[in-house]
Design a protein around this motif. Structure first.
Motif, PDB file in Angstrom:
ATOM      1  N   ILE A   8       2.686   9.755  -5.683  1.00 19.35           N
ATOM      2  CA  ILE A   8       3.289  11.034  -5.304  1.00 19.35           C
ATOM      3  C   ILE A   8       4.583  11.267  -6.077  1.00 19.35           C
ATOM      4  O   ILE A   8       4.860  12.380  -6.554  1.00 19.35           O
ATOM      5  CB  ILE A   8       3.550  11.068  -3.787  1.00 19.35           C
ATOM      6  CG1 ILE A   8       2.213  11.030  -3.041  1.00 19.35           C
ATOM      7  CG2 ILE A   8       4.351  12.298  -3.393  1.00 19.35           C
ATOM      8  CD1 ILE A   8       2.337  10.922  -1.549  1.00 19.35           C
TER       9      ILE A   8
ATOM     10  N   HIS B 109      -2.641   7.983   7.950  1.00 15.31           N
ATOM     11  CA  HIS B 109      -3.817   8.729   8.391  1.00 15.31           C
ATOM     12  C   HIS B 109      -3.507   9.833   9.407  1.00 15.31           C
ATOM     13  O   HIS B 109      -4.261  10.042  10.366  1.00 15.31           O
ATOM     14  CB  HIS B 109      -4.856   7.772   8.986  1.00 15.31           C
ATOM     15  CG  HIS B 109      -5.126   6.562   8.133  1.00 15.31           C
ATOM     16  ND1 HIS B 109      -5.709   6.649   6.878  1.00 15.31           N
ATOM     17  CD2 HIS B 109      -4.849   5.244   8.326  1.00 15.31           C
ATOM     18  CE1 HIS B 109      -5.798   5.439   6.353  1.00 15.31           C
ATOM     19  NE2 HIS B 109      -5.281   4.559   7.199  1.00 15.31           N
TER      20      HIS B 109
ATOM     21  N   SER C  69       0.632  10.758   5.493  1.00 13.69           N
ATOM     22  CA  SER C  69      -0.678  10.657   4.845  1.00 13.69           C
ATOM     23  C   SER C  69      -1.131   9.203   4.766  1.00 13.69           C
ATOM     24  O   SER C  69      -2.302   8.891   5.003  1.00 13.69           O
ATOM     25  CB  SER C  69      -0.614  11.264   3.442  1.00 13.69           C
ATOM     26  OG  SER C  69      -1.837  11.105   2.765  1.00 13.69           O
ATOM     27  N   GLN C  70      -0.204   8.315   4.457  1.00 13.91           N
ATOM     28  CA  GLN C  70      -0.519   6.892   4.353  1.00 13.91           C
ATOM     29  C   GLN C  70      -1.035   6.337   5.678  1.00 13.91           C
ATOM     30  O   GLN C  70      -1.940   5.504   5.710  1.00 13.91           O
ATOM     31  CB  GLN C  70       0.724   6.122   3.905  1.00 13.91           C
ATOM     32  CG  GLN C  70       0.584   4.604   3.917  1.00 13.91           C
ATOM     33  CD  GLN C  70      -0.410   4.098   2.880  1.00 13.91           C
ATOM     34  OE1 GLN C  70      -0.638   4.763   1.873  1.00 13.91           O
ATOM     35  NE2 GLN C  70      -0.988   2.933   3.121  1.00 13.91           N
TER      36      GLN C  70
ATOM     37  N   THR D 225       1.130   4.300  -2.817  1.00 12.03           N
ATOM     38  CA  THR D 225       0.997   5.714  -2.465  1.00 12.03           C
ATOM     39  C   THR D 225       2.210   6.510  -2.921  1.00 12.03           C
ATOM     40  O   THR D 225       2.083   7.584  -3.523  1.00 12.03           O
ATOM     41  CB  THR D 225       0.819   5.871  -0.941  1.00 12.03           C
ATOM     42  OG1 THR D 225      -0.349   5.168  -0.529  1.00 12.03           O
ATOM     43  CG2 THR D 225       0.691   7.338  -0.554  1.00 12.03           C
TER      44      THR D 225
ATOM     45  N   LYS E 239       0.832  -1.209   0.000  1.00 11.43           N
ATOM     46  CA  LYS E 239       0.000   0.000   0.000  1.00 11.43           C
ATOM     47  C   LYS E 239       0.865   1.256   0.000  1.00 11.43           C
ATOM     48  O   LYS E 239       0.569   2.231  -0.717  1.00 11.43           O
ATOM     49  CB  LYS E 239      -0.922   0.001   1.220  1.00 11.43           C
ATOM     50  CG  LYS E 239      -2.029  -1.037   1.175  1.00 11.43           C
ATOM     51  CD  LYS E 239      -2.891  -0.957   2.429  1.00 11.43           C
ATOM     52  CE  LYS E 239      -4.016  -1.982   2.397  1.00 11.43           C
ATOM     53  NZ  LYS E 239      -4.847  -1.940   3.628  1.00 11.43           N
ATOM     54  N   LEU E 240       1.922   1.230   0.805  1.00 11.38           N
ATOM     55  CA  LEU E 240       2.809   2.383   0.874  1.00 11.38           C
ATOM     56  C   LEU E 240       3.517   2.609  -0.461  1.00 11.38           C
ATOM     57  O   LEU E 240       3.669   3.753  -0.909  1.00 11.38           O
ATOM     58  CB  LEU E 240       3.835   2.197   1.994  1.00 11.38           C
ATOM     59  CG  LEU E 240       4.804   3.357   2.225  1.00 11.38           C
ATOM     60  CD1 LEU E 240       4.048   4.630   2.572  1.00 11.38           C
ATOM     61  CD2 LEU E 240       5.799   3.015   3.332  1.00 11.38           C
TER      62      LEU E 240
ATOM     63  N   ALA F 293       4.169  11.985   2.562  1.00  7.46           N
ATOM     64  CA  ALA F 293       3.516  10.794   2.018  1.00  7.46           C
ATOM     65  C   ALA F 293       3.349   9.716   3.079  1.00  7.46           C
ATOM     66  O   ALA F 293       2.295   9.085   3.180  1.00  7.46           O
ATOM     67  CB  ALA F 293       4.328  10.259   0.839  1.00  7.46           C
ATOM     68  N   TYR F 294       4.383   9.497   3.881  1.00  5.96           N
ATOM     69  CA  TYR F 294       4.295   8.489   4.941  1.00  5.96           C
ATOM     70  C   TYR F 294       3.199   8.849   5.947  1.00  5.96           C
ATOM     71  O   TYR F 294       2.388   7.999   6.339  1.00  5.96           O
ATOM     72  CB  TYR F 294       5.631   8.370   5.686  1.00  5.96           C
ATOM     73  CG  TYR F 294       6.760   7.843   4.846  1.00  5.96           C
ATOM     74  CD1 TYR F 294       6.534   6.933   3.820  1.00  5.96           C
ATOM     75  CD2 TYR F 294       8.071   8.256   5.076  1.00  5.96           C
ATOM     76  CE1 TYR F 294       7.577   6.451   3.051  1.00  5.96           C
ATOM     77  CE2 TYR F 294       9.117   7.785   4.313  1.00  5.96           C
ATOM     78  CZ  TYR F 294       8.866   6.877   3.297  1.00  5.96           C
ATOM     79  OH  TYR F 294       9.907   6.417   2.534  1.00  5.96           O
TER      80      TYR F 294
END
Length: 203
Positions: A47, A165, A162-163, A43, A39-40, A159-160
């Protein structure tokens, strides 16, 4: 070396799981972590593609070239012995710009190319030609600046966060700017002191 460290950690985790009767949780944790990693990556891919697209647009529109001209005094001060026509110069400025924008993916190829050019055409040190397999002041200075990596937009960290939450992923911007500014200043000061000290020792 890292391979051995990771292998050691995996073995210790399995042994601990067996010894404490929690091997099932260890297996579940490994599966969940693999899912999170995928998933990361997805994402980060999105980006990364967005920012790399911005970099390409900036390059085609001439913004990168203007930024390089703006950084010219800084590069000249950091690398006083580097000739203006040296082939490593544009790669160094590109690397610095990419790092400022938090684009480590774009900075890495430029950094490798800069090191390659500095190795192929080493800058004389105190009038003496240095063999390509020996690191020069310019190579060491560039490496330190690349590692300290002053960042105005920490894309990776945003990004991390955001991933996972975070309520405010971009709140890391100010602390990141402060931290990377301090690390870069410390690196530059260290390089300047060591280069000057090296010159005195040789004299």
């Amino acid at each position: 070396m890292l391979n051995y460290i990771w292998a050691f950690m995996i073995v210790i985790g399995v042994i601990y799981g067996v010894a404490t009767g929690t091997i099932e949780q260890v297996g579940n944790g490994a599966i969940e972590s693999a899912e999170e990693a995928v998933k990361l990556c997805i994402t980060m891919l999105g980006i990364m593609s967005m920012w790399m697209g911005f970099m390409k647009v900036a390059e085609n529109s001439g913004l990168i070239r203007k930024a390089e001209k703006g950084l010219e005094p800084v590069v000249r001060w950091l690398f006083p012995n580097m000739p203006k026509e040296h082939k490593a110069r544009p790669h160094i400025t590109t690397n610095i710009i990419a790092n400022l924008l938090g684009l480590g993916w774009a900075a890495t190829p430029a950094g490798l190319k800069a090191m390659e050019e500095l190795s192929k055409d080493p800058i004389p040190q105190n009038g003496k030609v240095i063999p390509g397999h020996i690191s020069t002041n310019e190579m060491c200075t560039f490496l330190v600046i690349n590692i300290s990596s002053l960042q105005l937009i920490p894309v990776n960290m945003i990004a991390y966060r955001s991933q996972y939450h975070s309520q405010s992923p971009a709140s890391i911007v100010a602390p990141a700017i402060l931290a990377t500014t301090i690390s870069t200043l410390a690196g530059v000061i260290f390089c300047k002191i060591m280069c000057r000290r090296k010159v005195k020792v040789r004299e």
